[in-house]
Enzyme design. Structure first.
Site, PDB file in Angstrom:
ATOM      1  N   GLU A  58       0.807  -1.227   0.000  1.00 41.76           N
ATOM      2  CA  GLU A  58       0.000   0.000   0.000  1.00 41.76           C
ATOM      3  C   GLU A  58       0.835   1.270   0.000  1.00 41.76           C
ATOM      4  O   GLU A  58       0.324   2.320  -0.364  1.00 41.76           O
ATOM      5  CB  GLU A  58      -1.000   0.006   1.149  1.00 41.76           C
ATOM      6  N   ASP A  59       2.107   1.203   0.380  1.00 39.17           N
ATOM      7  CA  ASP A  59       2.895   2.427   0.528  1.00 39.17           C
ATOM      8  C   ASP A  59       4.137   2.525  -0.355  1.00 39.17           C
ATOM      9  O   ASP A  59       4.899   3.486  -0.234  1.00 39.17           O
ATOM     10  CB  ASP A  59       3.344   2.581   1.989  1.00 39.17           C
TER      11      ASP A  59
END
Length: 180
Positions: A58-59
Site C-alpha cells: 500500500e505504501d
C-alpha cells in the site's frame, strides 16, 4: 539468506527514503518494530516476515508479484490481507480492512494488532511531546481514529483471545483519554 533476511532486505529497499509523518524517523523502523512484536509473541518466520512487509503493497511501488517471488505465496497472502485499498473513501476503506483482517485468521490478526500497538505507542509518545497537535498528522481527527481502533478491537475480540489483543485494548483506552 533466510526468509526473514530476504523480507528485511525487501522492506528496507521498498521503504528507502520514507519517513514517519509524526516524528520524521526512517519509516523502516515501524515495520521492524511490528516484526519484533510478532516475533516476541512466538509467531513463525513466515508471520514475522509478513510483518516486515505489511505496508509494502500500500505504501511503495513493490508489486504483489515481487513479494511472492521473493518470499512466497503464504507471506504474500498475509501482506495482501493487511493492505488497504487506497482509492476508497476513508471509512469504507477502514471497514473493508477490518472485514478482511478478521476473515484472514490468526497470523494476520497478530500482525495487524502488532501494527496497531506500535502505532498507538508512537501516537501516545508524540502526544506527550506536542499535545493535541498530535492529531493533526492523521488524515482524520481523533474521533475517526478512535472509531477505527475501537471497531477493529471489537471485531477481533469476538474471534480471538491473546495477550497482544489485551495490550492493544489497553492502548486504545489510553488513546480515548487523550485530549483532541
Amino acid at each position: 539468506m533466510t526468509l526473514y533476511q530476504t523480507a528485511l532486505t525487501l522492506a528496507v529497499d521498498a521503504h528507502a527514503g520514507q519517513i514517519r509523518k509524526h516524528n520524521g524517523t526512517p519509516y523502516i523502523v515501524h515495520p521492524i518494530m511490528v516484526a519484533r512484536i510478532v516475533e516476541a509473541a512466538g509467531y513463525t518466520e513466515d508471520v514475522v516476515s509478513a510483518a516486515l512487509l505489511h505496508d509494502v503493497l500500500e505504501d511503495t511501488t513493490v508489486t504483489a508479484e515481487t513479494i511472492e517471488t521473493v518470499t512466497g505465496t503464504e507471506v504474500l497472502h498475509m501482506v495482501q490481507a493487511l493492505s488497504e485499498e487506497k482509492g476508497m473513501e476513508w471509512r469504507a476503506r477502514k471497514a473493508l480492512y477490518i472485514e478482511t483482517v478478521v476473515a484472514a485468521g490468526e497470523s494476520v490478526w497478530a500482525i495487524s494488532v502488532s501494527d496497531k500497538i506500535h502505532n498507538a505507542e508512537s501516537l501516545l509518545a508524540f502526544h506527550a511531546e506536542v499535545g493535541n497537535q498530535a492529531w493533526s498528522v492523521f488524515n482524520k481527527g481523533k474521533a475517526d481514529k478512535i472509531w477505527f481502533e475501537e471497531t477493529l478491537l471489537a471485531a477481533l475480540q469476538k474471534v480471538w483471545q491473546h495477550p497482544l489483543l489485551e495490550q492493544y485494548a489497553a492502548l486504545v483506552q489510553k488513546m480515548q483519554l487523550l485530549e483532541a
